[in-house]
Structures are given as C-alpha cells and as structure tokens.
Design a protein around this motif. Structure first.
Motif, PDB file in Angstrom:
ATOM      1  N   LEU A  71      -3.671   8.031   5.362  1.00 37.00           N
ATOM      2  CA  LEU A  71      -3.838   7.017   4.313  1.00 37.00           C
ATOM      3  C   LEU A  71      -5.281   6.539   4.244  1.00 37.00           C
ATOM      4  N   ARG A  72      -5.905   6.347   5.389  1.00 33.07           N
ATOM      5  CA  ARG A  72      -7.302   5.912   5.404  1.00 33.07           C
ATOM      6  C   ARG A  72      -8.220   6.964   4.776  1.00 33.07           C
ATOM      7  N   ASP A  76      -2.675   8.979  -1.236  1.00 31.50           N
ATOM      8  CA  ASP A  76      -1.732   7.925  -1.608  1.00 31.50           C
ATOM      9  C   ASP A  76      -0.301   8.427  -1.451  1.00 31.50           C
ATOM     10  N   SER A  78       3.753   7.502  -0.089  1.00 33.80           N
ATOM     11  CA  SER A  78       4.666   6.384   0.102  1.00 33.80           C
ATOM     12  C   SER A  78       6.081   6.935   0.245  1.00 33.80           C
ATOM     13  N   ALA A 219       0.716  -6.807   5.200  1.00 33.19           N
ATOM     14  CA  ALA A 219       1.274  -6.028   4.095  1.00 33.19           C
ATOM     15  C   ALA A 219       0.173  -5.275   3.360  1.00 33.19           C
ATOM     16  N   GLY A 220       0.440  -4.008   3.064  1.00 35.62           N
ATOM     17  CA  GLY A 220      -0.513  -3.191   2.318  1.00 35.62           C
ATOM     18  C   GLY A 220      -1.521  -2.450   3.169  1.00 35.62           C
ATOM     19  N   THR A 221      -1.621  -2.781   4.458  1.00 36.74           N
ATOM     20  CA  THR A 221      -2.526  -2.038   5.333  1.00 36.74           C
ATOM     21  C   THR A 221      -1.931  -0.662   5.615  1.00 36.74           C
ATOM     22  N   PRO A 222      -2.761   0.320   5.968  1.00 35.82           N
ATOM     23  CA  PRO A 222      -2.206   1.642   6.288  1.00 35.82           C
ATOM     24  C   PRO A 222      -1.136   1.590   7.370  1.00 35.82           C
ATOM     25  N   ARG A 224       0.905  -0.904   8.251  1.00 41.95           N
ATOM     26  CA  ARG A 224       2.150  -1.485   7.771  1.00 41.95           C
ATOM     27  C   ARG A 224       2.847  -0.554   6.785  1.00 41.95           C
ATOM     28  N   ARG A 225       2.071   0.121   5.950  1.00 38.62           N
ATOM     29  CA  ARG A 225       2.673   1.063   5.010  1.00 38.62           C
ATOM     30  C   ARG A 225       3.403   2.182   5.748  1.00 38.62           C
ATOM     31  N   ASP A 228       6.571   0.642   7.352  1.00 38.48           N
ATOM     32  CA  ASP A 228       7.588   0.356   6.348  1.00 38.48           C
ATOM     33  C   ASP A 228       8.259   1.635   5.848  1.00 38.48           C
TER      34      ASP A 228
END
Length: 326
Positions: A71-72, A76, A78, A219-222, A224-225, A228
């Motif tokens: 992700l970094r 993208d 998910s 929330a929204g950090t690599p 946490r994504r 999740d």
C-alpha cells in the motif's frame, strides 16, 4: 494473564520450556518446546515463557507488514484483494480465481510469478487438485496472492519485475521499513522465505508489538487498512478450514496470522497481543497452544475448543491428544 508454569518444571538455562505435550493412551510420548510472549493492552510485556527477545523468522506472520508496504508503494487494494495480499491461502477455488483476476486486472501474466510450483496448502484441496489431473503450479502456491500484489505494485511504479524479490529492490526496502516501524526493532537478519521473498528477523516481542500496532493504527493508514481487510475477509487470509479464519470470524476485531515453522501472532482489539514459536516447527501444536493462551488472557468463546482440538488416532479411533503444557 497470570504467570504460567510448564508441567515438567522450569527448563534448565538455555533450554526453552515445554509448550505442548503429545499424549497417547495416557502416556506422554513427546514434548514440543518453544517461547511465548503476551503484551498487555498498554503494550507492556505481561507474560513470557522462554526467550522472547532474540530474533526469529516470523515467516508468514510477516505478511501484514509486507501488505502494508504494498500500500505504501501506492497500489490501491482493498477488501478481498488486500486480504489475499496478506494471505497464506489454502488454494481453494475462490483463492485461485481471485489471484488470476488480480493478475489480469493489472496487466500481468502468471509467468511473472516467482513463487515455487506447489500444490494447494489445504490437504483436502490438494487431493482434489491432484485427482483432477493438475500438477504443481506457481499460481497454486499459498503466497501467490502476495506475489501478485507485489508485482502489481512494481508495475504501477515502473520498478523492475524480474527482480521484485531482491532485498535491495525498492518494494522490498519498503517491506523492510514496514517491519522496522511496526515492531519498533532493528531487523537483525534478512533471509529468504519459502516463497522466495526476503524474510526479516525480529523478536517474538517485536512480532506481538507489530500486530498490536496494526489493530490500533489510525483509520485509513496502511496498517489499519490491512488489518481491517484481513478481519473482514479472513477466508481469503487462510481458508475455510483454517484456524486463523475461524478465530477472526468468531471474535470480531481480532487479527490472527500463522507462519511456517510453528509461528503464531494474534492481536485483540483492545491492544493486547501475543506471539509464540515452537522450536521444532510442529504446526500441529499451534491450535492447542493458541487456545490455551487466549483462555489465560480471559477470552471465552466456543471457537477456542475448535482451535484447540488436536486428537491423536490409533486404529482410526481417538486415543490421545496434543495439549498445551502451561
């Protein structure tokens, strides 16, 4: 969790304590030694058994950090795709279908995968696979989702595809930094994992700290994504017949990932975390040990019985079990 004692007494200096016993017909016929650490909700070390400070290879328990690096790198992903990027998948049809779909979506071919040719990780899937007349294939190897995501990240950045597994490749440098930042440790050694990817050695304490970092990340950090996605789609992280899936399905908010050579890491949503490794690499011990330590941490759920069940058979009848020894 209170301090624990193994059943055969304290281990001599330099020898790891017994974490699991093999009991057949009422007779202890084998013992598995290892080390274990539990972190409190505030991140402090609450309980240790054995050496939890020396570096170990987390094996596939490093995959959440590798997925965060992807992700970094700007890819993208998910949902199921991100979960599969952090997976040691069982090789079930829905795993293999999504790997092929992801390759196509990013304009990649299966021939670019540098995973070794392998059978599905799940024994039942492997039997079905062989019965259909198919042979070992790089796409079937349990890390093919991770490798597909790595290739896609490289393609998106114009980075070389043929050297995507080299430790000095830009993507692998991002993975190294992801391990360092999540664990809070310097990587003491870099080896080669079974899939061919670089493997970063950290301590069991650092591994538990990494999983804690992922569940508590903003929330929204690599991080946490990744956490999740893994928790929302655990069947893509493992498979329908795998303990990681069962645990994350039954206990909302839990992040769980096993690794080869009997490594396991888990973080609870309140920040408590654990990591352990069995020295002889016997993965048959993972369930009994994991079920026991979670109970000692105060977790109560029928899933712990399912995870901890490890019967021994004799003449096709149950004659014993593998059980935790602490």
């Amino acid at each position: 969790m209170s301090s624990t004692t193994v059943t055969d007494g304290p281990a001599p200096a330099g020898i790891s304590p017994v974490l699991a016993e093999v009991v057949r017909s009422g007779f202890v016929e084998g013992r598995h030694r290892g080390s274990l650490v539990v972190l409190a909700a505030d991140g402090s070390v609450e309980t240790t058994l054995g050496d939890v400070a020396s570096p170990v290879f987390p094996r596939s328990a490093n995959k959440p950090m590798q997925a965060a690096a992807i992700l970094r790198a700007g890819l993208d992903l998910s949902g199921e795709r991100l979960a599969l990027a952090a997976a040691s998948h069982s090789g079930e049809s829905f795993h293999l279908d999504l790997v092929q779909k992801m390759l196509s979506e990013h304009g990649l071919s299966a021939g670019l995968l540098q995973t070794p040719a392998d059978l599905p990780l799940d024994p039942a899937e492997a039997e079905t696979y062989l019965a259909s007349g198919r042979v070992r294939d790089p796409l079937t190897m349990n890390c093919s989702g991770k490798h597909t995501a790595m290739l896609a990240a490289c393609a998106a950045n114009g980075w070389p595809l043929d050297t995507y597994l080299h430790p000095d490749h830009p993507l692998q440098q991002l993975a190294l930094e992801a391990v360092r930042s999540a664990s809070g440790e310097r990587v003491e050694h870099i080896g080669t994992d079974g899939c061919g990817a670089p493997l970063m050695a950290i301590s069991l304490t650092g591994l538990a700290r990494s999983f804690r970092h992922f569940v508590l990340a903003g929330a929204g950090t690599p991080e946490r994504r990744v956490a999740d996605a893994m928790r929302a789609h655990p069947e893509y992280v493992a498979g329908t017949r795998r303990p990681d899936t069962w645990l994350m399905r039954a206990l909302p908010g839990v992040l769980s990932k096993m690794g080869a050579e009997a490594v396991q890491a888990v973080a609870l949503p309140d920040g408590r975390a654990l990591a352990f490794k069995v020295e002889d690499g016997a993965t048959r011990t993972l369930g009994p040990i994991l079920g026991r330590v979670l109970r000692l941490m105060g977790v109560e759920s029928p899933v712990l019985d399912r995870i901890g069940e490890a019967p021994l058979l004799g003449g096709a009848e149950r004659v014993g079990e593998i059980r935790a020894a602490f």
